[in-house]
Design an enzyme around this catalytic site. Structure first.
Site, PDB file in Angstrom:
ATOM      1  CB  THR A   1      53.502  -2.274  13.134  1.00 12.85           C
ATOM      2  OG1 THR A   1      54.610  -2.576  13.991  1.00 12.85           O
ATOM      3  CG2 THR A   1      53.354  -0.774  13.045  1.00 12.85           C
TER       4      THR A   1
ATOM      5  CD  GLU B   1      53.435   2.352  11.017  1.00 10.80           C
ATOM      6  OE1 GLU B   1      52.533   1.915  10.275  1.00 10.80           O
ATOM      7  OE2 GLU B   1      54.493   1.740  11.241  1.00 10.80           O
TER       8      GLU B   1
ATOM      9  CD1 TRP C   1      65.197  -0.419  -8.914  1.00 12.76           C
ATOM     10  CD2 TRP C   1      63.560   0.488  -7.681  1.00 12.76           C
ATOM     11  NE1 TRP C   1      65.786   0.257  -7.889  1.00 12.76           N
ATOM     12  CE2 TRP C   1      64.808   0.820  -7.111  1.00 12.76           C
ATOM     13  CE3 TRP C   1      62.385   0.935  -7.069  1.00 12.76           C
ATOM     14  CZ2 TRP C   1      64.910   1.592  -5.960  1.00 12.76           C
ATOM     15  CZ3 TRP C   1      62.498   1.705  -5.921  1.00 12.76           C
ATOM     16  CH2 TRP C   1      63.747   2.032  -5.373  1.00 12.76           C
TER      17      TRP C   1
END
Ligand code: AMP
Length: 545
Positions: free
Chosen positions: A186, A331, A447
């Site tokens: 990553t 991943e 949010w």
């Protein structure tokens, strides 16, 4: 009772055998580091991948040993894609855009035994090779006469001499399909990078899934151009999808500018291309400023970061190209979702269709997904409720190489990979990323999606790039601001841009400020580095505070 069918392991060598036998004359065309165009066929690829396998045997490498590549998209890299795992070793693709110290850390962590690199990266290898004690063999991906007389790298050999000394026949070994095949770290924007270790089974199944009509929809009639680098998540699996389908492959090498990509697409009659939004922005700008059109391209997969709506529109309305928005990660091999429409969407008005195309898409068969709230409970699929996105499936990672298993167990004991993304899922199964969980802006308990705010800014004709981050606020906890890079020669003020938001998003979501910057910091895989942007804007104060 077991079924009575043949138990043939799914191996990467199967893909190559199939391509050689059934599509032996299909072409693989590459712009080389040397600048010229190289072309050959799957038959040639198979012969040279076998030479690679023999060369690795000659070095005495064991099964599972890591062979690293540091290379652009091209035919030699593709030979490593098959020759290394086909013979039982693990291909470790290194990202040359990483900081050299990070690259050295990764090579040592992976314990690479061989590193094959493009000549572009000779200075990088010269500066770092002494710090990589596990690497016993350095190979430059070039002809023997291109090898520098004194590189300072002990035992450096040219790839052509290295494989040229070997026979082109090789019996691919048969082994457990769960054997490790490839590895990719990553980007490590926070902390050290982590290694995902793909298996033969996961790679082959991912290639099956990726080729499906509702995924990337690749066939033997396509000419595909992976602009997405082979050093990042296996170029989204496209080299393997190509072999599985017999599609013609066109590799851009190091020339990633709009002009070079456009010329290659036209010369090779490319029908399908895949890349991150920043690359397509360069291509579109080149085409628009030169009045160019595509003669063969009909669809493109865009992913890696959110595709701005303006880009989907431009591709479609000005150039007749369908954009498939896709989501995935290192991943997840990487394909998780692709935004292909369902039948019922085809009759919808353009605006409504765009709203669906803008989502990151629906799960490819093999990927199961869900969103969960802070309490770990499933959130509804209503397109409004958001939560942490979890995924599972045969090409989703279980455990990091020499590291932890991050999976979260459900009530039935099944492990789900926490993606670190926050998303909604609608009743048709279309997932939409609203943020990386660490980038979410919380304002007065609500949010705000930084992607929504960036998308509006990107739709303004004067804006080349936009990044939204939250800034501390005594009353609201956080308020969004947007950092903007103007297009060359364009003129736009802070007030113009703030006004541009009116009516496009809820009033309380409109950013408190616009900050003009020279550039948005990008990470090694072309994604915006918001951590760095926050550092750059240290000391910034929201207006009125
Ligand atoms: P990487 O492992 O470097 O490929 O990064 C994976 C991350 O990129 C994901 O977890 C997302 O945060 C982001 N990403 C990938 N595709 C998209 C997309 N289409 N829209 C928004 N974010 C994306």
């Amino acid at each position: 009772m077991l079924g009575l069918m043949q138990n043939q392991p799914l191996l990467i060598s199967m893909l190559l055998d199939f391509a050689e036998r059934h599509h032996g004359d299909a072409e693989i065309v590459s712009r080389r580091v040397e600048g010229d165009i190289h072309r050959y066929t799957y038959k040639d690829l198979a012969a040279r991948a076998k030479q690679v396998a023999n060369a690795l045997d000659a070095l005495g490498l064991q099964g599972g040993d890591r062979v690293a590549s540091l290379a652009w998209n091209g035919y030699r890299h593709m030979e490593l894609y098959f020759g290394v795992p086909g013979s039982g070793r693990v291909l470790h693709t290194l990202n040359p855009r990483l900081h050299p110290d990070q690259m050295v850390w990764i090579i040592n962590h992976a314990e690479d035994k061989v590193v094959c690199f493009d000549m572009t990266f000779l200075p990088l290898v010269q500066a770092t090779h002494a710090k990589c004690p596990t690497v016993k063999t350095w190979v430059a991906l070039c002809d023997a006469d291109k090898l520098p007389a004194d590189s300072g790298i002990p035992g450096l050999q040219s790839y052509e001499a290295w494989i040229g000394a070997q026979k082109a026949d090789y019996a691919w070994p048969q082994f457990d399909e769960n054997t490790a095949a490839a590895m990719c770290y990553t980007s490590g924007t926070t902390g050290n990078p982590k290694g995902a270790l793909y298996s033969h089974r996961s790679v082959v199944l991912h290639a099956y899934g990726g080729a499906l009509p509702d995924a990337m929809g690749i066939s033997a009639r396509d000419a595909i151009l992976p602009v997405v680098p082979m050093f990042h998540v296996n170029a989204w699996g496209l080299p393997y999808v190509a072999a599985l389908t017999g599609a013609k492959v066109v590799y851009p090498g190091p020339a990633m500018d709009g002009k070079s990509i456009y010329e290659l697409m036209e010369a090779e009659k490319v029908t399908f291309a895949a890349g991150v939004p920043t690359i397509w922005q360069m291509l579109l700008t080149h085409m628009q400023s030169n009045g160019l059109k595509f003669s063969s391209l009909n669809r493109t997969v865009i992913g890696g970061s959110a595709c701005p709506p303006a880009m989907i529109d431009t591709f479609r309305d000005e150039f007749g190209v369908d954009v498939l928005h896709a989501w995935g990660m290192t991943e997840t091999s990487p394909l998780g979702t692709v935004g292909t429409l369902k039948n019922k969407h085809l009759k919808l008005p353009k605006e409504q269709q765009l709203a669906i195309r803008l989502k990151q898409g629906r799960a490819v068969f093999g990927v199961d997904m869900k969103i969960v709230g802070d309490d770990g409970k499933d959130q509804p699929w209503d397109g409004k409720a958001y939560g942490d996105l979890l995924v599972r499936g045969p090409w989703i990672m279980d455990t990091y190489f020499k590291g932890q298993c991050p999976l979260i167990k459900d009530e039935q004991g099944r492990g789900w990979f926490p993606t670190g993304d926050v998303a909604t899922i609608d009743a048709d199964g279309f997932m939409q990323i609203t943020d990386r969980s660490k980038d979410v802006i919380k304002s007065g308990g609500e949010w705000i999606s930084s992607i929504d705010i960036e998308n509006v800014a990107m739709a303004h004709p004067a804006v080349a790039m936009a990044a939204c981050i939250g800034m501390p606020h005594p009353k609201w906890d956080e308020r969004p601001i947007v950092a903007v890079v103007k297009k060359p020669g364009a003129d736009v003020t802070r007030e113009d841009l703030l006004k541009f938001y009116e009516g496009k998003i809820a009033k309380w979501q409109i950013p408190d400020d616009v900050v003009f910057v020279e550039a948005i910091p990008l990470g090694a895989t072309g994604k915006m580095l918001k951590t760095k942007l926050r550092e750059d804007l240290k000391g910034y104060k929201l207006p009125g505070l």
